[in-house]
Design a protein around this motif. Structure first.
Motif, PDB file in Angstrom:
ATOM      1  N   ILE A  77       0.860  -1.186   0.000  1.00  0.00           N
ATOM      2  CA  ILE A  77       0.000   0.000   0.000  1.00  0.00           C
ATOM      3  C   ILE A  77       0.894   1.232   0.000  1.00  0.00           C
ATOM      4  CG2 ILE A  77      -1.786   1.278   1.249  1.00  0.00           C
ATOM      5  CD1 ILE A  77      -2.741  -1.401   0.093  1.00  0.00           C
ATOM      6  N   CYS A  78       0.666   2.123  -0.963  1.00  0.00           N
ATOM      7  CA  CYS A  78       1.463   3.350  -1.059  1.00  0.00           C
ATOM      8  C   CYS A  78       1.206   4.238   0.153  1.00  0.00           C
ATOM      9  CB  CYS A  78       1.085   4.090  -2.337  1.00  0.00           C
ATOM     10  SG  CYS A  78       1.929   5.665  -2.512  1.00  0.00           S
ATOM     11  N   PRO A  79       2.262   4.663   0.872  1.00  0.00           N
ATOM     12  CA  PRO A  79       2.054   5.525   2.043  1.00  0.00           C
ATOM     13  C   PRO A  79       1.585   6.921   1.651  1.00  0.00           C
ATOM     14  CG  PRO A  79       4.397   5.196   1.638  1.00  0.00           C
ATOM     15  CD  PRO A  79       3.659   4.340   0.645  1.00  0.00           C
ATOM     16  N   LYS A  80       1.793   7.305   0.395  1.00  0.00           N
ATOM     17  CA  LYS A  80       1.429   8.654  -0.023  1.00  0.00           C
ATOM     18  C   LYS A  80      -0.022   8.733  -0.506  1.00  0.00           C
ATOM     19  CE  LYS A  80       2.845  12.509  -2.857  1.00  0.00           C
ATOM     20  NZ  LYS A  80       2.516  13.491  -1.819  1.00  0.00           N
ATOM     21  N   CYS A  81      -0.410   7.821  -1.447  1.00  0.00           N
ATOM     22  CA  CYS A  81      -1.753   7.931  -2.025  1.00  0.00           C
ATOM     23  C   CYS A  81      -2.671   6.792  -1.608  1.00  0.00           C
ATOM     24  CB  CYS A  81      -1.648   8.013  -3.551  1.00  0.00           C
ATOM     25  SG  CYS A  81      -1.069   6.504  -4.333  1.00  0.00           S
TER      26      CYS A  81
END
Ligand SMILES: [Zn+2]
Length: 63
Positions: free
Chosen positions: A29-33
């Motif tokens: 899971i992308c921490p940004k988006c």
């Protein structure tokens, strides 16, 4: 060319082929988006890797 002396049994064939199956993709899971992306690669949705913008994000998600 040399030939096999005996045919391999059905069970031996099955045991060999028991490893020939597809595995589920592993996603991070992308921490940004927050989208799922392939680990150890930049996120295709926001273009970030290790906190930096490294690639051009996908067109549909670019803002
Ligand atoms: Zn992202």
């Amino acid at each position: 060319m040399a030939q096999p002396k005996r045919r391999h049994s059905k069970s031996r064939k099955g045991k060999r082929r028991s490893h020939q199956h597809l595995e589920m993709l592993t996603l991070a899971i992308c921490p940004k988006c927050g989208n799922a992306y392939m680990p150890h690669r930049p996120c295709p949705y926001c273009g970030y890797y290790k906190g930096k913008m490294v690639i051009q994000p996908m067109e549909e998600y670019a803002e």
